[in-house]
Design an enzyme around this catalytic site. Structure first.
Site, short mmCIF file in Angstrom:
data_model
loop_
_atom_site.label_atom_id
_atom_site.label_comp_id
_atom_site.label_asym_id
_atom_site.label_seq_id
_atom_site.Cartn_x
_atom_site.Cartn_y
_atom_site.Cartn_z
CD GLU A 182 -2.95 -1.35 0.46
OE1 GLU A 182 -2.93 -0.87 -0.79
OE2 GLU A 182 -3.86 -2.13 0.67
CG HIS A 236 -4.35 0.63 5.25
ND1 HIS A 236 -5.75 0.66 5.13
CD2 HIS A 236 -3.81 -0.58 4.77
CE1 HIS A 236 -6.30 -0.37 4.82
NE2 HIS A 236 -5.33 -1.18 4.36
CG HIS A 271 -7.18 -4.57 7.22
ND1 HIS A 271 -6.58 -5.65 6.74
CD2 HIS A 271 -6.83 -3.49 6.50
CE1 HIS A 271 -6.13 -5.42 5.59
NE2 HIS A 271 -6.22 -4.01 5.38
CE1 TYR A 325 -12.51 16.29 22.64
CE2 TYR A 325 -10.58 15.05 21.73
CZ TYR A 325 -11.21 16.13 22.82
OH TYR A 325 -10.50 16.78 23.61
CG HIS A 363 -9.07 -2.82 2.22
ND1 HIS A 363 -8.33 -2.27 0.84
CD2 HIS A 363 -8.23 -3.05 3.23
CE1 HIS A 363 -6.94 -2.65 1.27
NE2 HIS A 363 -7.00 -3.11 2.60
O1 13P Z 1 -3.06 -3.91 5.27
C1 13P Z 1 -2.67 -4.53 4.30
C2 13P Z 1 -3.02 -4.32 2.89
O2 13P Z 1 -4.07 -3.34 2.84
C3 13P Z 1 -1.11 -5.27 4.45
O3 13P Z 1 -0.39 -4.88 3.31
P1 13P Z 1 1.28 -4.88 3.42
O4 13P Z 1 1.60 -6.13 4.49
O5 13P Z 1 1.84 -5.03 2.22
O6 13P Z 1 1.60 -3.54 4.23
#
Ligand code: 13P
Length: 210
Positions: free
Chosen positions: A74, A93, A95, A120, A160
């Protein structure tokens, strides 16, 4: 901060996120701008709980690896956001559970997936636009985020996860935690009548932030 201090800070913040359950397995990636032309990124496939400072990837803004392990897949979108927005100094980033759950819902308001109901959220994030689904690492995520990089701090990637920016890595992590908490509250409040903040209340918070 020296480069080594930035690396150690990234390792510590990532471990803290991992230990508190914001990320599992090898998911998620962080980055921070080291200077005008160099960015520090977590290596691909690495657990945020077990990063090593000397193995973190250093890239130039064109994407050339200057040192460290192979960068996150990413990193393409991280770099595009840094190129498009000079004010962006760090990106998280994840999940994380509640934001990813939210990203899987149909019929989200793509302009703003969470209407404000706490101050907030307004002060730290503001709005949460939705980027359509592309597979992780797809160049289209970079294109979509690049087009919006000047217009907001946080973005939901459909089916995602989430992308959150900040003025430094601590700020980006704090913004992410606040946003994940907001998504959690949003699900806790499902089926109840939420009193959303009014336009005037939101404007008042935005004005105080300036
Ligand atoms: O969160 C991820 C993909 O969206 C993990 O990817 P990477 O391990 O390449 O950082």
């Amino acid at each position: 901060m020296t480069e080594l201090e930035q690396k150690i800070e990234m390792v510590n913040l990532a471990r803290s996120l991992f230990e508190r359950g914001y990320t599992v397995g090898g998911a998620g990636n962080l980055s921070v701008r080291l200077d005008e032309n160099r960015v520090l990124v977590t290596p691909t496939g690495s657990s945020l709980g077990r990063l090593q400072a000397e193995r973190l990837s250093v890239l130039d803004l064109a994407g050339n690896l200057l040192s460290g392990d192979k960068p996150s897949k990413e990193s393409v979108f991280h770099l595009e956001m840094y190129r498009k927005n000079p004010e962006c100094h760090a990106i998280v980033h994840l999940h994380s559970t509640y934001l990813t759950a939210l990203s899987c819902l149909e019929n989200l308001n793509t302009e703003n997936a969470i209407q404000a109901f706490t101050p907030y959220y307004v002060m730290r994030v503001g709005t949460l636009p939705v980027i359509p689904y592309y597979r992780p690492g797809d160049i289209n995520i970079a294109k979509e985020l690049g087009e919006r990089a000047l217009s907001g701090k946080a973005f939901l990637l459909a089916n995602h996860g989430v992308v959150v920016t900040g003025k430094n890595l601590i700020d980006a992590v704090d913004n992410t935690e606040e946003l994940e908490e907001t998504a959690k509250l949003y699900f806790i409040l499902q089926g109840q009548k939420i009193r959303y903040l009014t336009e005037n209340e939101i404007k008042d918070l935005q004005n105080r932030g300036k």
